[in-house]
Write a protein that holds these residues in place. Structure first.
Motif, mmCIF file in Angstrom:
data_model
loop_
_atom_site.group_PDB
_atom_site.id
_atom_site.type_symbol
_atom_site.label_atom_id
_atom_site.label_comp_id
_atom_site.label_asym_id
_atom_site.label_seq_id
_atom_site.Cartn_x
_atom_site.Cartn_y
_atom_site.Cartn_z
ATOM 1 N N SER A 106 28.697 51.636 -27.480
ATOM 2 C CA SER A 106 28.925 50.154 -27.476
ATOM 3 C C SER A 106 30.472 49.935 -27.075
ATOM 4 O O SER A 106 30.797 48.804 -26.781
ATOM 5 N N SER B 182 24.866 42.826 -23.219
ATOM 6 C CA SER B 182 25.985 43.605 -22.836
ATOM 7 C C SER B 182 25.301 44.508 -21.675
ATOM 8 O O SER B 182 24.203 44.442 -21.715
ATOM 9 N N TYR C 227 30.349 42.225 -22.487
ATOM 10 C CA TYR C 227 29.865 41.546 -23.518
ATOM 11 C C TYR C 227 29.995 39.974 -23.164
ATOM 12 O O TYR C 227 30.625 39.446 -22.838
ATOM 13 N N LEU D 264 27.553 42.862 -34.771
ATOM 14 C CA LEU D 264 26.989 44.008 -34.339
ATOM 15 C C LEU D 264 26.762 44.790 -35.804
ATOM 16 O O LEU D 264 25.837 45.414 -35.824
#
Length: 217
Positions: free
Chosen positions: A112, A133, A119, A94
């Motif tokens: 997140s 996700s 995930y 990420l």
């Protein structure tokens, strides 16, 4: 200087090969390279340059081999893996793609780390090429609000296999259905290409799952 039609054909074939090497999508690279190498093979035959014809004929057949594997054996190339967070690799992925993620999914990084978020890695062989996700629903569905793949795999094959008509996530993890939330105009276009349709409460779903997704939202 006036070029003959054969010379123009040769230049066009060369241009196709050069153009193929600028494509970030592996599928597009293979297709354009196939057209270019096939054309250059024909050009070599026309002008009697048989080493050129043989080399480009071999390149064309190589492209056919890999295109066949890419298009007809998706399930042998791609996989979906559930991962838990905290995860050093999820954080690394990420962070590495942070700039592009912020452009395509402007609200994702702020949420997140939500403890209820799940995930999934999207892989080709042992290489991670994307991350999905989202959240489970009370009726065993799953709503995806983040679906990111690296540029080389943005030809929709992976999306169709994982969340579209291939239904790999549903089949592998036994979700009752999949829904999706779009975080940008680009994401909406992507979902439309996969066959999703918008529904109430901002939930997109495949037509066969639309009633369940809207009920569980």
């Amino acid at each position: 200087m006036t070029l003959s039609l054969v010379e123009v054909f040769g230049y066009c074939a060369s241009a196709l090969i050069a153009y193929s090497l600028t494509r970030s999508s592996i599928l597009k690279l293979r297709w354009f390279n196939l057209f270019g190498s096939s054309s250059f093979c024909i050009y070599g035959i026309i002008i009697g340059a048989f080493p050129v014809a043989l080399l480009n004929g071999f390149i064309a057949m190589t492209n056919v081999f890999f295109l066949r594997r890419i298009l007809l054996h998706v399930e042998d190339n791609f996989a979906v893996l559930s991962v838990r967070r905290p995860s050093n690799y999820v954080d690394f992925f990420l962070d590495y793609h942070q700039k592009e993620i912020n452009e395509l999914f402007p609200r994702f990084l702020r949420r997140s780390h939500d403890q209820h978020r799940e995930y999934f890695f999207l892989t080709e062989g042992t290489d991670v090429v994307g991350v999905v996700s989202g959240y489970r629903t009370a009726d065993e569905g799953f709503i995806i609000d983040f679906d990111f793949v690296v540029p080389a795999y943005r030809d929709f094959r992976l999306g169709r296999f994982v969340i579209g008509e291939g239904r790999e996530m549903v089949n592998k993890f036994h979700f009752a259905y999949l829904g999706a939330k779009a975080d940008s105009v680009e994401h909406e276009r992507y979902l439309q290409t996969l066959g999703f349709v918008p529904g109430p409460r901002g939930i997109w779903a495949l037509p066969s799952d639309s009633d369940a997704a809207n009920k569980g939202a």
